[in-house]
Design a protein around this motif. Structure first.
Motif, PDB file in Angstrom:
ATOM      1  N   VAL A 453       8.291  -2.816   1.137  1.00  0.00           N
ATOM      2  CA  VAL A 453       7.568  -1.744   0.436  1.00  0.00           C
ATOM      3  C   VAL A 453       8.256  -1.439  -0.899  1.00  0.00           C
ATOM      4  O   VAL A 453       7.623  -1.378  -1.950  1.00  0.00           O
ATOM      5  CB  VAL A 453       7.489  -0.469   1.313  1.00  0.00           C
ATOM      6  N   ASN A 456       7.699  -3.898  -3.493  1.00  0.00           N
ATOM      7  CA  ASN A 456       6.293  -4.177  -3.714  1.00  0.00           C
ATOM      8  C   ASN A 456       5.961  -5.638  -3.392  1.00  0.00           C
ATOM      9  O   ASN A 456       5.422  -6.373  -4.223  1.00  0.00           O
ATOM     10  CB  ASN A 456       5.982  -3.850  -5.189  1.00  0.00           C
ATOM     11  N   PRO A 458       3.828  -7.702  -1.004  1.00  0.00           N
ATOM     12  CA  PRO A 458       2.741  -7.544  -0.021  1.00  0.00           C
ATOM     13  C   PRO A 458       2.627  -8.689   0.989  1.00  0.00           C
ATOM     14  O   PRO A 458       1.725  -9.525   0.916  1.00  0.00           O
ATOM     15  CB  PRO A 458       1.486  -7.443  -0.896  1.00  0.00           C
ATOM     16  N   LYS A 499       3.007   2.624   8.249  1.00  0.00           N
ATOM     17  CA  LYS A 499       2.549   3.646   7.291  1.00  0.00           C
ATOM     18  C   LYS A 499       3.704   4.558   6.903  1.00  0.00           C
ATOM     19  O   LYS A 499       3.858   4.930   5.748  1.00  0.00           O
ATOM     20  CB  LYS A 499       1.392   4.452   7.885  1.00  0.00           C
ATOM     21  N   GLY A 503       3.956   1.381   3.885  1.00  0.00           N
ATOM     22  CA  GLY A 503       3.035   0.243   3.840  1.00  0.00           C
ATOM     23  C   GLY A 503       1.719   0.606   4.513  1.00  0.00           C
ATOM     24  O   GLY A 503       1.375   1.789   4.631  1.00  0.00           O
ATOM     25  N   TYR A 504       1.019  -0.422   4.969  1.00  0.00           N
ATOM     26  CA  TYR A 504      -0.249  -0.192   5.619  1.00  0.00           C
ATOM     27  C   TYR A 504      -0.169  -0.773   7.036  1.00  0.00           C
ATOM     28  O   TYR A 504       0.500  -1.787   7.245  1.00  0.00           O
ATOM     29  CB  TYR A 504      -1.356  -0.867   4.806  1.00  0.00           C
ATOM     30  N   ASN A 524      -5.279  -6.492   0.556  1.00  0.00           N
ATOM     31  CA  ASN A 524      -4.357  -5.390   0.315  1.00  0.00           C
ATOM     32  C   ASN A 524      -3.249  -5.745  -0.663  1.00  0.00           C
ATOM     33  O   ASN A 524      -2.761  -6.862  -0.646  1.00  0.00           O
ATOM     34  CB  ASN A 524      -3.659  -5.069   1.638  1.00  0.00           C
ATOM     35  N   ASP A 525      -2.832  -4.773  -1.471  1.00  0.00           N
ATOM     36  CA  ASP A 525      -1.678  -5.070  -2.325  1.00  0.00           C
ATOM     37  C   ASP A 525      -0.416  -4.370  -1.816  1.00  0.00           C
ATOM     38  O   ASP A 525       0.559  -4.222  -2.531  1.00  0.00           O
ATOM     39  CB  ASP A 525      -1.983  -4.712  -3.787  1.00  0.00           C
ATOM     40  N   LYS A 526      -0.461  -3.937  -0.563  1.00  0.00           N
ATOM     41  CA  LYS A 526       0.721  -3.320   0.066  1.00  0.00           C
ATOM     42  C   LYS A 526       1.165  -4.202   1.231  1.00  0.00           C
ATOM     43  O   LYS A 526       0.321  -4.848   1.850  1.00  0.00           O
ATOM     44  CB  LYS A 526       0.321  -1.984   0.706  1.00  0.00           C
ATOM     45  N   THR A 528       1.479  -5.165   4.793  1.00  0.00           N
ATOM     46  CA  THR A 528       0.572  -4.734   5.855  1.00  0.00           C
ATOM     47  C   THR A 528       1.031  -5.267   7.197  1.00  0.00           C
ATOM     48  O   THR A 528       1.391  -6.444   7.306  1.00  0.00           O
ATOM     49  CB  THR A 528      -0.860  -5.243   5.550  1.00  0.00           C
TER      50      THR A 528
END
Ligand SMILES: Cc1ncc(C[n+]2csc(CCOP(=O)(O)OP(=O)(O)O)c2C)c(N)n1
Length: 545
Positions: A453, A456, A458, A499, A503-504, A524-526, A528
């Motif tokens: 995270v 950055n 992903p 989360k 993140g997701y 997604n750009d996070k 996951t």
């Protein structure tokens, strides 16, 4: 201009082409950290635990094909780091570990966090050296990179006493040591070609040396010209495209019995860049005494370690194949074509998921998870995995295309999957990188999700959840039926955890939801995480039809 030891170390890294360093900071190597602060082309990726950092660096090296670098502080950092060094050793991955050390003037009094690294790491590394004079930094550190990447690659530990890093030194007149790839002699090439032509049922085993020497294209040519089937060694799937008609399967855990029999019945085995590990050989039972073995490896130490060779060739695998291909001509050989077709057909059958058997409501079917992955991922995806029984489905059903890559620990280290995906994604930011772990393995390095995270990065992490150390449960049930101990787990809500880390996260318990979650994750750009609930009663792919 004079510089301190930390700057001299970073100077060597620049000359070696290093742009990423993975580590956990420590007060024993502040000078090195500070010198990296000064250097715009060198990123320090600060992980949450040294084990995670070492896996990131190891996977970064596997992805780029060059040396990975990780850092740690004295005893506690170094001992945490050691899992990645062991992995790099067993996987033949070039890695340099820079470790801050107790001040020279305090050594040998069991000073704060003191560990004597040369002996501690002597069985985990190709070389462990302490630099006790900053003037020798260029000589010893360039040599550390050279040792890590030359011959059979592997990890090198460089110990850096804190006060040595304060010493002021002049310019570095050294350079990176480059050596030519080693070539085979012409006699062994001739003998090999003769043996390959005369063989009735030859087979090729492709190991990590094929990947390291970038020999896959030449291997495809040789296999096509002489109509020889190719199997890959344990966790070396992408040494040969699994989608090619000459591929007959992967050795190692969950191996297809027909593949082992094919190799046992072969009269000639051409082994390329493999050390014949216990996993690849199924407890050293793979090769029959009557088969002739042509063993090609960059390292003479590997040859004769497990099997007696008929012809042994010490060479870079790609150079060897170049020389062979200069001479061999395509020949009609209907017998070989027939055997090849049959063996490939058996592999395709084995790796094609059949209708689910015994999967229950409330759980996703792993076969379908793997086929969904294959359908949804781009052709150049990178898959990483942990060790654990969930791997049996990947091993059996995922077919790596010619541009795909698999990164997994041949050392069987749990905790590798997710941090290695971070290392791979940092090396290849434009590629999709998916890690697959069990709930047990994921929790061993879970904190690195925060690293993903923060930087950055992903990645997509699949956590295959059966609330068990499933592999060990399966072993227990096999050996000590109904005497379960230590293998039941409780877990956090993984999606919420992801989360919370920033993140997701998504939790799925059926295949339709998995397909949807995967499509979402790919957009997604996070970072996951997808938690996949699977039936805890089905502990391996080979338990199903
Ligand atoms: C670092 C490490 N510790 C312990 C082991 C022994 N071990 C191998 S597989 C396994 C359980 C894996 O459980 P999980 O990750 O949940 O995957 P599953 O087998 O359930 O699919 C254990 C404890 C190991 N290989 N590596």
């Amino acid at each position: 201009m004079k510089k301190h030891g930390g700057q001299a170390i970073v100077d060597v890294m620049k000359k070696e082409g290093v742009t990423k360093v993975f580590g956990v900071p420590g007060e024993s190597y502040l000078n090195v950290l500070d010198a990296m602060y000064e250097e715009p082309h060198l990123d320090f990726i600060s992980a949450r635990q040294e084990g995670g950092a070492s896996f990131m660096a190891e996977a970064y090296a596997k992805t780029t094909g060059d040396v990975g670098v990780c850092t740690a502080t004295r005893g506690p950092g170094a001992t945490n780091l050691s899992v990645g060094l062991h992995t790099a050793y067993q996987d033949s991955t070039p890695l340099v570990a820079l470790i801050g050390q107790v001040e020279k003037k305090f050594k040998d009094r069991e000073a704060f966090q003191e560990v004597e690294f040369s002996s501690y790491f002597s069985h985990l590394c190709k070389w462990a050296v302490e630099i006790d004079d900053a003037k020798r930094i260029p000589e010893l550190l360039h040599r550390a990179f050279h040792v890590a990447r030359s011959g059979r690659p592997g990890p090198v530990v460089v110990s850096l006493p804190e006060d040595m890093q304060d010493e002021m030194v002049g310019d570095n007149n050294y350079a990176s040591i480059k050596v030519n790839p080693s070539r085979p002699n012409s006699e062994s090439v001739k003998e090999t070609i003769e043996a390959l032509k005369q063989a009735e049922k030859p087979v090729i085993i492709a190991g990590g040396g094929v990947i390291l020497s970038k020999a896959t294209q030449n291997l495809i040519k040789l296999s096509e010209v002489l109509q020889i089937p190719v199997a890959t060694a344990f966790r070396r799937f992408h040494a040969f495209p699994n989608t090619h008609g000459n591929y007959i399967g992967a050795l190692g855990l969950g191996v297809r019995k027909g593949l082992q029999e094919y190799i046992q019945e072969s009269d000639l085995v051409l082994a390329l860049g493999t050390k014949f590990s216990q996993m690849t050989t199924d407890d050293y039972t793979l090769i029959n005494e009557q088969s002739k073995l042509v063993h090609v490896d960059i390292s003479p130490d590997v040859i004769g370690k497990v099997y007696k060779p008929y012809i042994s060739v010490v060479s870079d695998v790609n150079e060897f194949l170049n020389d062979v291909l200069e001479v061999v001509q395509p020949e009609e050989n209907p017998g070989r074509t027939e055997m090849l077709k049959e063996a490939n057909g058996q592999y395709v059958d084995f790796s094609t998921p059949q209708q689910s058997s015994g999967n229950k409501e409330g759980f996703a079917d792993m076969k379908k998870v793997i086929s969904d992955l294959k359908e949804s991922l781009p052709d150049d995806a990178i898959i990483t995995s942990d060790a654990g029984n969930f791997f049996s489905w990947i091993s059996r059903y995922y077919r790596y295309g010619k541009d795909e890559m698999y990164l997994g620990p041949t050392s069987g280290a749990m905790g590798y999957g997710m941090p290695s995906a971070i290392g791979a994604k940092i090396a290849e930011p434009d590629k999709k990188v998916v890690s697959i772990s069990g709930d047990g393995g994921f929790m061993m390095t879970v904190q690195e999700f925060e690293t993903a995270v923060r930087y950055n990065t992903p990645i997509i992490s699949l956590v295959i959840n059966n609330n068990k150390f499933g592999t060990i449960r399966a072993h227990q049930e096999g050996k000590f039926t109904d005497r379960v101990i230590g293998t039941d787990l409780t877990n956090p809500d993984f999606a919420e955890l992801a989360k919370n880390f920033g993140g997701y996260g998504i939790k799925v318990d059926n295949n339709d939801d998995f397909s949807k979650a995967l499509r979402e994750a790919l957009e997604n750009d996070k970072p996951t995480l997808i938690e996949v609930a699977i039936n805890p009663e089905i502990l391996s792919a080979n338990q199903e039809k």
